[in-house]
Design a protein around this motif. Structure first.
Motif, PDB file in Angstrom:
ATOM      1  N   GLY A 215      40.135  37.386  34.654  1.00 32.73           N
ATOM      2  CA  GLY A 215      40.497  37.539  33.245  1.00 32.73           C
ATOM      3  C   GLY A 215      41.869  38.135  33.017  1.00 32.73           C
ATOM      4  O   GLY A 215      42.294  38.256  31.869  1.00 32.73           O
ATOM      5  N   ASN A 216      42.555  38.523  34.074  1.00 37.34           N
ATOM      6  CA  ASN A 216      43.946  38.983  33.893  1.00 37.34           C
ATOM      7  C   ASN A 216      44.773  38.610  35.130  1.00 37.34           C
ATOM      8  O   ASN A 216      44.238  38.169  36.154  1.00 37.34           O
ATOM      9  N   ARG A 217      46.087  38.795  35.011  1.00 37.93           N
ATOM     10  CA  ARG A 217      47.003  38.335  36.058  1.00 37.93           C
ATOM     11  C   ARG A 217      46.799  39.109  37.361  1.00 37.93           C
ATOM     12  O   ARG A 217      46.959  38.592  38.449  1.00 37.93           O
ATOM     13  N   ARG A 218      46.456  40.399  37.207  1.00 41.92           N
ATOM     14  CA  ARG A 218      46.314  41.225  38.400  1.00 41.92           C
ATOM     15  C   ARG A 218      45.168  40.712  39.277  1.00 41.92           C
ATOM     16  O   ARG A 218      45.297  40.633  40.499  1.00 41.92           O
ATOM     17  N   ASP A 219      44.050  40.354  38.635  1.00 41.84           N
ATOM     18  CA  ASP A 219      42.910  39.850  39.404  1.00 41.84           C
ATOM     19  C   ASP A 219      43.265  38.536  40.101  1.00 41.84           C
ATOM     20  O   ASP A 219      42.858  38.293  41.240  1.00 41.84           O
ATOM     21  N   MET A 220      44.018  37.700  39.402  1.00 44.80           N
ATOM     22  CA  MET A 220      44.443  36.437  40.009  1.00 44.80           C
ATOM     23  C   MET A 220      45.332  36.700  41.221  1.00 44.80           C
ATOM     24  O   MET A 220      45.148  36.111  42.300  1.00 44.80           O
TER      25      MET A 220
ATOM     26  N   PRO B 297      29.656  52.515  37.004  1.00 46.24           N
ATOM     27  CA  PRO B 297      30.790  52.275  36.112  1.00 46.24           C
ATOM     28  C   PRO B 297      31.958  51.576  36.810  1.00 46.24           C
ATOM     29  O   PRO B 297      32.915  51.184  36.163  1.00 46.24           O
ATOM     30  N   ALA B 298      31.891  51.438  38.129  1.00 42.21           N
ATOM     31  CA  ALA B 298      32.985  50.814  38.878  1.00 42.21           C
ATOM     32  C   ALA B 298      32.400  49.942  39.975  1.00 42.21           C
ATOM     33  O   ALA B 298      31.319  50.240  40.493  1.00 42.21           O
TER      34      ALA B 298
ATOM     35  N   PRO C   4      37.554  43.599  41.079  1.00 45.33           N
ATOM     36  CA  PRO C   4      37.968  43.147  39.747  1.00 45.33           C
ATOM     37  C   PRO C   4      38.485  44.279  38.851  1.00 45.33           C
ATOM     38  O   PRO C   4      38.081  45.439  39.002  1.00 45.33           O
ATOM     39  N   THR C   5      39.364  43.934  37.931  1.00 48.03           N
ATOM     40  CA  THR C   5      39.781  44.893  36.900  1.00 48.03           C
ATOM     41  C   THR C   5      39.451  44.379  35.499  1.00 48.03           C
ATOM     42  O   THR C   5      39.362  45.164  34.560  1.00 48.03           O
ATOM     43  N   SER C   6      39.306  43.060  35.331  1.00 45.49           N
ATOM     44  CA  SER C   6      38.992  42.539  33.987  1.00 45.49           C
ATOM     45  C   SER C   6      37.501  42.725  33.726  1.00 45.49           C
ATOM     46  O   SER C   6      36.677  42.513  34.618  1.00 45.49           O
TER      47      SER C   6
END
Ligand SMILES: Cc1cc2nc3c(=O)[nH]c(=O)nc-3n(C[C@H](O)[C@H](O)[C@H](O)COP(=O)(O)OP(=O)(O)OC[C@H]3O[C@@H](n4cnc5c(N)ncnc54)[C@H](O)[C@@H]3O)c2cc1C
Ligand SMILES: *[C@@H]1O[C@H](CO)[C@@H](O)[C@H](O)[C@H]1NC(C)=O
Ligand SMILES: *[C@@H]1O[C@H](CO)[C@@H](O)[C@H](O)[C@H]1NC(C)=O
Length: 566
Positions: A451-456, A536-537, A422-424
């Motif tokens: 939560g964002n287009r990249r994750d989708m 943190p990641a 994930p990034t969001s």
């Protein structure tokens, strides 16, 4: 009393700070109940307790776990990998609650579940051991003191050896794994090793899972691998494990001065306040007891536990704390920057080969099957929910478990699901309303899945690959896609309506935002957080379990150096 200004934040020599605080704090106080208190007997907490008590025979370690000791029924759900789904609906073993609404899922909440028993989530999870596909670079970038890629590799290996993780022997594997490997190859996912080395593209592929399950088909959780042998052996005299108590908050030493503890110096921790977990829902105010720690408190209450604990103790954003009725003490972004994984499932049904024993409901319910497993002869009750893992590298990348078991057995079914990186980011906060400071009420969790287009885009690309794997089974296997479905078009809208939680959540009190490189809470002299919330990641294309064990192993060494001689 701790005088701010007497101890400066500069003095990050935590040992000296701790001693100074404690000399000050213990003057007018009753004697301590322990030297070190560890909150949460979960994945990280069990490692810390066992390593510290064994290496420091004169340090008294108190491990506090909210879950009560398990009865035989509960023990079976934890120990049999095949029956684990039953633990998720057993409140004495696992806590299940809904997330807040996810905008990326058209406002849908998702079901969350986490361990609530000794061993924590390692006692109720899918037992899958996976190390991130980044050669230790990810962990080295967390900002944890002395945690280089090499040090991380050694700590992963130490935990893997203590647990005895392994690819299950033949008798515990699902049938048709060879067919699955061939189907994946047909879909462009070659068989690779899970070690993660080589160029990023070569990390795409599939492999057989290593699992925290012994050769006889019993789950090896953190309680069994770390705490049980320590309590029987080296730590018989200096480790106390208390089960059935929930920590309501950590008790901070009173201090003078304006603006909270951060400006003037460090606040100290005196101990913790606990309530009996069994008081949940009986309507009366719970009986509170204070337990004192001489050296300090380590929070290992897990991805959903540590951040709320800090918030209830007055560590967080002042405005949010005040509106929850908590007096702010230390101003930190607790709960912010959360990372959670979504999962998108792809399922197939087969009719060309016999039903896999691992999904045969009659066989699973047969008393002879239980007798066989109890006798240490494996069988379907010793098989994991999934036995193969794969990795794709499109977008942010994703990984996927696959196998021939399903949570409701009975059908000839092949199950797979994408767990995207994930990034969001989401947020974790105290429950809204009257229960804001109730330690027995789950927190509010904004998972912010997709939560964002990249994750989708990442999730969609991975799911398309899994559809290709379903199509890649040899024709005689008789495999057809049932989810999303051979006649259903896989669209963004469909994913928004069907994606669920991947049960991987990190970052509620992460290194950098909330914690110093030593994992000490910023502005607090002798309070540390060591668990999934410190990360943190999200570990890259891997579950967080191995990384939590690794972090706890690494942190244990630092604590041992620090507490030695105190
Ligand atoms: C269903 C499920 C499946 C998963 N599958 C996998 C997998 O196969 N592979 C993988 O890598 N990862 C998996 N994960 C994720 C992984 O298990 C977790 O990330 C990891 O175990 C978290 O470790 P932890 O020490 O941070 O917390 P936990 O292991 O959850 O430990 C926290 C402990 O603290 C206790 N606690 C909480 N609050 C309090 C309090 N106030 N007072 C006292 N005690 C408290 C809890 O009862 C618990 O025992 C899964 C998770 C779940 C829930
Ligand atoms: C054991 O635990 C289960 C699940 O929590 C519960 O339903 C059952 O009543 C318990 N059994 C006994 C004998 O206490
Ligand atoms: C399930 O297992 C039982 C016992 O081995 C066997 O008799 C039965 O045929 C199996 N069911 C199916 C659908 O294969």
């Amino acid at each position: 009393m701790v005088r701010p200004g007497a101890v400066h934040a500069m003095a990050a020599l935590a040992a000296a700070v701790t001693t100074a605080l404690l000399v000050a704090a213990t003057h007018a106080s009753p004697p301590p109940d322990a030297d070190v208190i560890i909150i949460g007997g979960g994945t990280a907490g069990c490692v810390l307790a066992a390593r510290l008590c064994a290496a420091l025979p004169r340090v008294r370690v108190l491990l506090l776990e909210r879950g009560a000791p398990r009865n035989a029924t509960e023990e079976l759900l934890v120990r049999s990998p095949r029956l684990v789904a039953g633990s998720w609906s057993t409140p004495s073993v696992a806590a299940a609650f809904p997330s807040a609404a996810n905008a990326g899922l058209r406002g849908r909440p998702v079901a969350l579940v986490t361990g609530a028993t000794l061993g924590g989530s390692s006692a109720v999870n899918a037992a899958q051991w996976s190390e991130p596909a980044d050669d230790g670079a990810g962990a080295a970038a967390w900002g944890v003191a002395h945690l280089t890629a090499t040090v991380a590799a050694r700590a992963y290996a130490r935990a893997a050896a203590t647990l005895g993780v392994r690819v299950p022997p033949r008798g515990l594997r699902h049938e048709y794994l060879t067919d699955w490997v061939a189907a994946a190859a047909a879909a462009g996912l070659p068989r690779v090793t899970d070690a993660g080395g080589g160029a990023p593209q070569s990390r795409r592929g599939v492999w057989l899972q290593r699992l925290a399950i012994d050769g006889r088909g019993r789950r090896v959780d953190a309680g069994r691998a770390y705490v049980a042998p320590a309590a029987r052996g080296a730590c018989a005299r200096n480790l106390v494990v208390r089960q059935g108590v929930t920590v309501a908050r950590v008790v901070l030493a009173p201090h003078h001065g304006r603006g909270g503890g951060r400006r003037g110096g460090l606040v100290g921790v005196v101990g913790v306040e606990v309530v009996p977990t069994a008081s949940a829902g009986d309507g009366r105010p719970p009986r509170t007891t204070t337990l004192r720690a001489r050296l300090g408190v380590i929070t290992a209450a897990g991805p959903y536990g540590s951040a709320p604990l800090l918030l209830r103790s007055g560590i967080g954003r002042p405005q949010a704390l005040r509106s929850a009725g908590v007096r702010p003490v230390v101003d930190l972004p607790v709960g912010e920057g959360l990372l959670a994984r979504s999962v998108g499932r792809v399922v197939g049904a087969y009719d060309g080969v016999p039903l896999a024993a691992v999904n045969n409901a009659t066989l699973l319910a047969d008393p002879a099957t239980l007798r066989r497993w109890r006798a240490g002869r494996g069988g379907p009750l010793g098989a994991a929910l999934s036995v193969g893992l794969g990795r794709v590298t499109t977008g942010e990348g994703a990984y996927f478990p696959a196998g021939f078991a399903s949570s409701v057995p009975g059908k000839p079914e092949y199950n797979s699901g994408c767990l995207a990186n994930p990034t969001s980011r989401g947020r974790l906060s105290l429950p809204v309303g009257a229960a804001a400071t109730d330690p027995l009420t789950p927190p509010r969790v904004e998972t912010n899945l997709l939560g964002n287009r990249r994750d989708m885009a990442t999730l969609l690309a991975c799911m398309r690959k899994l559809q290709a794997v379903v199509e890649g089974f040899r024709p005689a296997f008789g495999m057809t896609e049932t989810v999303p479905g051979a006649d259903t078009r896989l669209t963004e809208e469909l994913v928004r309506r069907t994606a669920t939680s991947g049960a991987h959540l990190v970052g509620g009190c992460s290194v950098g935002r909330v914690l110093e490189a030593t994992l000490r809470v910023k502005g607090v002299g002798n309070l540390w957080v060591v668990d999934a919330s410190a990360l943190p990641a999200m570990p890259r294309s891997a579950g967080p379990m191995a990384s939590v064990y690794m972090l706890a192993e690494h942190a244990s060494e630092a604590f041992i150096r620090q507490f030695r001689g105190q």
